[in-house]
Design an enzyme around this catalytic site. Structure first.
Site, PDB file in Angstrom:
ATOM      1  N   CYS B 276       0.862  -1.180   0.000  1.00 55.68           N
ATOM      2  CA  CYS B 276       0.000   0.000   0.000  1.00 55.68           C
ATOM      3  C   CYS B 276       0.893   1.222   0.000  1.00 55.68           C
ATOM      4  O   CYS B 276       1.970   1.194   0.605  1.00 55.68           O
ATOM      5  CB  CYS B 276      -0.852   0.046   1.260  1.00 55.68           C
ATOM      6  N   TYR B 288       5.026  14.437  -2.920  1.00 56.68           N
ATOM      7  CA  TYR B 288       5.540  13.532  -1.895  1.00 56.68           C
ATOM      8  C   TYR B 288       5.362  12.070  -2.297  1.00 56.68           C
ATOM      9  O   TYR B 288       6.165  11.213  -1.939  1.00 56.68           O
ATOM     10  CB  TYR B 288       4.832  13.767  -0.555  1.00 56.68           C
ATOM     11  N   GLY B 289       4.284  11.825  -3.039  1.00 60.68           N
ATOM     12  CA  GLY B 289       4.033  10.454  -3.492  1.00 60.68           C
ATOM     13  C   GLY B 289       5.209   9.931  -4.284  1.00 60.68           C
ATOM     14  O   GLY B 289       5.640   8.794  -4.113  1.00 60.68           O
ATOM     15  N   GLU B 310       1.974  -3.404  -5.851  1.00 58.89           N
ATOM     16  CA  GLU B 310       0.945  -4.432  -5.887  1.00 58.89           C
ATOM     17  C   GLU B 310      -0.302  -3.883  -6.586  1.00 58.89           C
ATOM     18  O   GLU B 310      -0.642  -2.717  -6.441  1.00 58.89           O
ATOM     19  CB  GLU B 310       0.628  -4.843  -4.445  1.00 58.89           C
ATOM     20  N   SER B 314      -4.812   2.296  -7.340  1.00 58.90           N
ATOM     21  CA  SER B 314      -5.922   3.237  -7.349  1.00 58.90           C
ATOM     22  C   SER B 314      -5.670   4.217  -8.490  1.00 58.90           C
ATOM     23  O   SER B 314      -4.590   4.247  -9.074  1.00 58.90           O
ATOM     24  CB  SER B 314      -5.989   3.969  -6.020  1.00 58.90           C
TER      25      SER B 314
END
Lengths: 783, 418
Positions: B276, B288-289, B310, B314
């Site tokens: 996640c 930041y991602g 994984e 989204s």
């Protein structure tokens, strides 16, 4: 679902690929295929097939989500931008977030300082959050009501106390009544709860090993935060004071919560069927197929666990002991401090009252006694012990009433020595040196012993011993003694085999016990014995003859085992009747002599006669260096090669030097002796004429001595004839010299240290002679 | 009347003044007013919301649900949140629409929850789409650190908390509180100012912590609960033990503030390097991602493995990852200055899987067929993108500041039943 959808995406992707392939060429690109990197501007004729390519790209997003409006918008914007057209910036909208919370500073403190190193931390949330129960608004309201009557803060129940008590209720009920939720009315009565809780607290406080107790004693903040909320009361007292009242409040809440914990908790699996479909049930345990275990592995693991437990307990115990020790230390320091303060007061008083009595003297010895006990404490707990010293300094600096001045300094001096200074400094330096020295010695000894043990069973036939003699081993001894040692060593230890006149070189004749006995000899001489331990020689019979004190029976009885030895030059001093002193000299005999085989009496006698007359023989280095070669039957050539290589070794050089020194010394001595010779000879002759030799002989040496007594007709006759009497003198002294051949004598008294010299007159000359024993001095048979 | 409306699709007036078709999922009574929980068709679930009855436009045609399958309905009843007294159709619009895709038809509707759970159990992953996830958001507002955040999705916080107007989450312990005073008491006692683990990276802006789910169970559970508020496909069905959590923090005089994290399986059969990944909403759109993603690939490089996130991703995840992959690959191709390369080589340089590289290149249509052979084409769009990025100077992980060795676990440590 994910897998499924992936499958679909793949399917969709391949569909697209197939479709593409139908219209265009094959698209597959191998991973290992070299792909040229080209810039679009360099190849204007490259076809612009952007649109087509995007189609088949797998997103990894769930199928139905992939088609969501906003994502598509973004992806489309992307495609548009690929075609170099200006596309509007598109975002996927998200619910509003991140409005600043005005009360942040009420709950968070800006006093964190950043450590310079990376943070490493293993405390859990539970470890770091104190009492697990946190009171809420309802509790606060109740608590305020509870505290209303109390005027004094001490009588009030603090929030920390309240939380602790509720936590005690909660945790106890949780263990005592795990299925309370089925029937909350069954909640325990206060009496029962109180009893359980108080016993628990009590046992924890009384148990000297309990963590709580230790924490109490150390006044740890962890403890105060977690277990000891009130500064005024003990845990038990708090509980007794407020427990019953808070219980009512808590019970109400508990029943209102239907027996559940008052703080909302996560829902874990309960084992019922409904769990599966309850979205609030989370963090289930993962079931894993039980691996088959053999009994042995069971055993092993249980053993391991037991061992681990024991270890942990040991560790725990250690920590407890450390904690207790530190507490004692603290007490100790406190005591010292108190004493010091009292003394200061006394001093001040005295000054005030102008008493110049010797009370200080009364104090100081007491102090000294303490000091002796204190040092370890003082060193570990540096600061408290340092404090009195500084205080005292201040006092010294202060103007002192004249009456006391006279007394003060000595007192101060003694006091200055408090705690830290006294024994430690003086002792350590000395001890350290000694220890260092001892350690070095032990190390060297050990090395030598190891080496000797390795060599056990081997006989050293080389001319050059691997460990050359060195004075180093006995730095304590005087120069003279060292010289003696050199001589003796040469006699008794490493050279022993080398010098053996007997052809015992063939391996068949070399028996193991013999070798081992040699080894032992070696050990006792070289490695262990201090210089005075043993001075003996190997008799002809092969047994050891102690000439002087043997310590602790270091030499085992070895008769028949040892190899007889033969030294370069040997002397014997005898005291004959009338105070005549004989000095016998035995030269090197190169003829191998058979043991105990008097073949021919005549022959023997002849040999014997010339034994001490062979003045022409001069022992040089070459002489006994070449001897082993002869022993081993080596050719001269081989030997010279060996010798040459030996010369290379530094050890030999050192030895050589020593040798030269001795020779010089001997020459010097000879000159001296020659000067005195005449007078001495005259006196000796006179004595010899007066007292003829005694034919009777000691039984011990009889067999070896056949004919010696009477066969004195050479210049050395006096010497030889004197032998028996010498021996008898020896017998009288209680020292048996059984294995002596008539001519080979060697006295322990030769070394100058002996105090048992018979004649003080002769001592000097003999002593000085003794030094020169190894290189043969060209001395006429004396006396 | 309202009862009948549940499950129907109605046009709803939006704040912007537009109208959008939405499915009514739930109904509740608040302060004497009827409110509906609506899901806007074709929009992500995170935009679902409670709306006032008055915003329904019943003048436009109302689309009523088709006949319900009875057995499915019964199942739905059980899994509804307590807030929803009435059962609603669980068949979401997208699923119905998915039948449009021709080859998808056979598998999608026959969704077996048992199979799903079995897959969860065996794969150990947490991002599978768990069928039991409630579709209605249960937490109204979260006060996290200095921010008030509207949650996006359901999260299995204690049921009692969903009754609160706002819940308080301690920024450092991630502990949740419905009661403000309780939160205050906790804040007074809690001593840590950073995630409870080892800092493995620190540069001028960020710190990264590695936290073992097994050792810091409470904290990691709290983190999962929190992130579940913003991740639809995350499941909290199983416990946190098999995961390591890499948490990104910014620092100031208050302590280390969690801004994002990614979790990673201790042992991943599929070779995923991220399970996640989330940057918390207050810190979104700052890039930041991509720092998180960059970090995850730096870990993979140290491990000497290729990694991929994984699936499913989204929508936001996809965008971030694509963007990151593109940035890195284009930079590598432009700055590498090589005349040619292979996919494998790129893979080795970046720790991206070859599939991800292919997809990225294809998405940018950079794989071209030119004069009889495949070439990598640095399109003008790509160059433009590269120059834009250069000008922006995005934050990058400095590998020299990463003090990390891949943690090693014994087989016993990787058996997560207890």
């Amino acid at each position: 679902m994910g897998g499924n959808s992936n499958g679909h995406v793949h399917a969709a992707g391949s569909d697209a690929a197939i479709a593409a392939a139908a219209r265009f060429r094959q698209r597959k690109v191998s991973l290992k295929q070299n792909l040229r990197i080209v810039w679009q501007k360099d190849v204007p004729d490259i076809e612009d097939d952007a649109n087509r390519d995007v189609v088949g790209v797998e997103t990894g997003v769930e199928k139905h989500e992939e088609e969501e409006h906003h994502l598509q918008a973004v992806l489309n914007a992307y495609t548009v931008s690929l075609n170099s057209k200006k596309a509007p910036e598109v975002y996927i909208p998200t619910p509003k977030a991140a409005t600043g919370w005005p009360e942040y500073n009420k709950f968070y403190k800006a006093n964190w300082s950043q450590p310079t190193t990376y943070i490493r931390q293993s405390a859990t949330v539970e470890d770091a959050s104190g009492c697990p129960y946190n009171m809420d608004e309802d509790d606060l309201e109740y608590l305020e009501g509870l505290n209303k009557g109390a005027s004094d803060n001490r009588l009030k129940c603090s929030q920390d106390e309240f939380e602790m008590i509720v936590y005690l209720f909660e945790s106890t009920v949780k263990t005592q009544q795990p299925f309370l939720t089925t029937d909350p009315s069954q909640l325990m009565e206060y009496k029962d709860l109180e009893q359980i809780i108080l016993t628990k607290i009590d046992s924890e406080e009384k148990d000297p090993n309990s963590l709580n107790r230790l924490l109490i004693q150390t006044k740890s903040s962890v403890y105060t935060q977690k277990y000891h909320p009130s500064p005024y009361r003990t845990v038990a007292a708090s509980f007794k004071t407020f427990g019953s009242r808070i219980y009512q409040h808590w019970k109400q809440r508990k029943i209102a919560r239907k027996g559940k914990e008052i703080t909302p908790a996560l829902k874990f699996e309960s084992g019922s069927q409904e769990d599966e479909n309850d979205p609030y049930v989370c963090f289930r345990h993962r079931e894993v197929r039980q691996t088959r275990k053999t009994r042995r592995t069971d055993q092993q693991s249980s053993e391991r666990l037991r061992k681990l437990q024991a270890e942990m307990q040991q560790a725990k115990h250690l920590f407890e002991m450390v904690a207790r020790r530190e507490q004692l230390r603290l007490q100790n320091i406190q005591c010292d401090w108190d004493v010091f303060e009292q003394r200061c007061k006394v001093k001040v008083l005295k000054r005030k009252l102008n008493i110049a009595g010797d009370d200080e003297d009364f104090i100081t010895p007491k102090r000294k006694r303490e000091e002796r006990r204190l040092p370890p404490t003082a060193t570990t707990a540096g600061t408290p012990s340092a404090a009195p010293a500084t205080k005292k300094d201040e006092k010294l600096a202060r103007p002192v009433p004249p009456a006391v001045v006279g007394r003060e300094p000595p007192t101060a001096y003694v006091k200055a020595a408090t705690n830290k200074i006294p024994d430690l400094d003086m002792h350590t330096l000395e001890q350290a040196l000694q220890e260092k020295d001892a350690a070095l010695r032990a190390e060297v000894k050990n090395r030598l012993r190891e080496r000797a043990e390795q060599d056990l069973g081997w006989v050293n036939y080389t001319d050059s011993p691997y460990v050359p003699y060195s004075d180093y081993f006995d730095p304590k001894r005087s120069r003279f003694e060292r010289d003696q040692k050199v001589k003796l060593d040469r006699h008794q230890s490493i050279y022993s085999c080398l010098e053996s006149p007997y052809p015992c070189s063939t391996s068949s004749r070399l028996k193991l016990p013999l070798a081992s006995s040699l080894g032992r000899q070696y050990i006792s001489r070289r490695a262990e014995s201090p210089p005075e331990v043993i001075w003996g020689r190997m008799g002809k019979s092969g047994s050891m003859e102690p000439l002087r004190k043997i310590q602790d029976g270091e030499i085992p009885p070895m008769s028949g085992l040892s190899v007889p030895r033969y030294s370069a030059v040997q002397y014997r001093k005898r005291l004959d009747r009338g105070g005549v002193v004989f000095l016998d000299r035995r030269n090197l005999s190169r003829k191998p002599k058979e043991l105990d085989t008097p073949k021919n009496a005549e022959e023997e006698r002849l040999v014997d006669r010339f034994l001490f007359d062979n003045d022409s023989t001069v022992d040089t280095i070459d002489d006994w260096c070449s001897e082993p070669a002869r022993l081993n039957g080596l050719s001269e050539e081989t030997q010279s090669i060996r010798f040459g290589s030996m010369l290379i070794g530094k050890s030999y050089e050192q030895f050589h030097e020593v040798q030269l020194q001795h020779q010089q010394h001997v020459l010097h001595m000879q000159q001296k002796l020659a000067a005195r010779k005449e007078a001495v000879v005259a006196a000796a002759q006179a004595a010899a004429n007066q007292k003829p030799t005694n034919p009777k002989d000691g039984a011990a040496g009889g067999s070896h001595l056949n004919g010696t007594a009477s066969s004195g007709n050479s210049s050395s006759s006096a010497t030889r004839s004197a032998t028996p009497s010498g021996r008898s003198a020896g017998d009288k002294k209680g020292v048996r010299l059984p294995g002596w051949s008539s001519s080979t004598t060697f006295t322990g008294q030769l070394n100058g240290r002996s105090s048992s010299g018979d004649d003080s007159d002769n001592k000097k000359s003999i002593g000085s002679l003794g030094i020169s024993s190894r290189p043969p001095p060209k001395v006429e048979t004396s006396v | 009347m309202t009862n009948k409306l549940i499950g129907a699709k109605v046009f709803v007036r939006r704040d912007e003044g537009t109208e959008h078709k939405a499915e009514l999922l739930l109904e509740r009574l608040r302060k004497g007013k009827v409110e509906f929980y609506v899901h806007y068709e074709g929009w992500n679930k995170r935009l679902d919301e409670w709306i006032d009855e008055t915003r329904l436009n019943l003048n436009r045609p109302v689309e009523f649900p088709k006949k319900k399958e009875p057995e499915k309905d019964s199942k739905d009843k059980k899994r509804k949140t307590p807030g929803g007294s009435q059962s609603a159709t669980a068949t979401p619009a997208p699923e119905a629409e998915s039948t449009d895709v021709t080859d998808v038809g056979e598998a999608e509707p026959q969704f077996d929850p048992k199979q799903e759970i079995e897959r969860l159990r065996t794969s150990g992953s947490m991002v599978q789409n768990h069928s039991e996830v409630a579709r209605v958001r249960n937490i109204n507002k979260v006060v996290f650190g200095g921010y008030e955040i509207e949650p996006w999705y359901f999260s299995p916080y204690p049921q009692e908390l969903s009754e609160e107007d706002e819940i308080y989450i301690c920024e450092f312990s991630l502990q949740y509180f419905g009661s403000k005073f309780r939160f205050e008491r906790f804040r007074q006692k809690y001593t840590l100012r950073h995630p409870p683990g080892n800092e493995i990276y620190r540069d001028e802006k960020f710190s990264f912590y590695e936290i073992d789910g097994r050792l810091q169970r409470t904290w990691c559970r709290n983190l999962c609960l929190l992130s579940k508020l913003f991740l639809d496909h995350k499941t909290l069905y199983y416990d946190v033990d098999p995961f390591l959590f890499y948490c990104m923090c910014t620092r100031d005089e208050y302590g280390h503030h969690l801004v994002g994290y990614f979790s990673k399986e201790k042992e991943c059969a599929e070779g995923y390097n991220v399970a996640c990944i989330l940057s918390l909403p207050p810190y979104q759109r700052f890039g930041y991602g991509k720092v998180l993603i960059d970090f995850s690939y730096n870990l993979s490089k140290i491990e000497g493995k290729l990694g991929s996130p994984e699936k499913p991703l989204s929508d936001l995840g996809l965008i971030s990852y694509r963007s990151y992959w593109s940035d890195i690959l284009i930079e590598l191709l432009v700055e590498g200055g090589k005349p040619d390369t292979t996919i494998e080589e790129l893979s080795a340089q970046t720790a991206f899987t070859s599939a991800d590289i292919m997809h990225t290149l294809q998405a940018h249509s950079m794989i071209r067929y030119y004069r009889g052979q495949h070439v990598i084409c640095l399109t003008s769009a790509a160059i433009e993108r590269y120059e834009k990025k250069k000008a922006k100077k995005a934050h990058r992980i400095d590998p020299t500041k990463l003090k990390w060795k891949p943690p090693v676990f014994t087989p016993a440590q990787l058996r997560f039943a207890w």
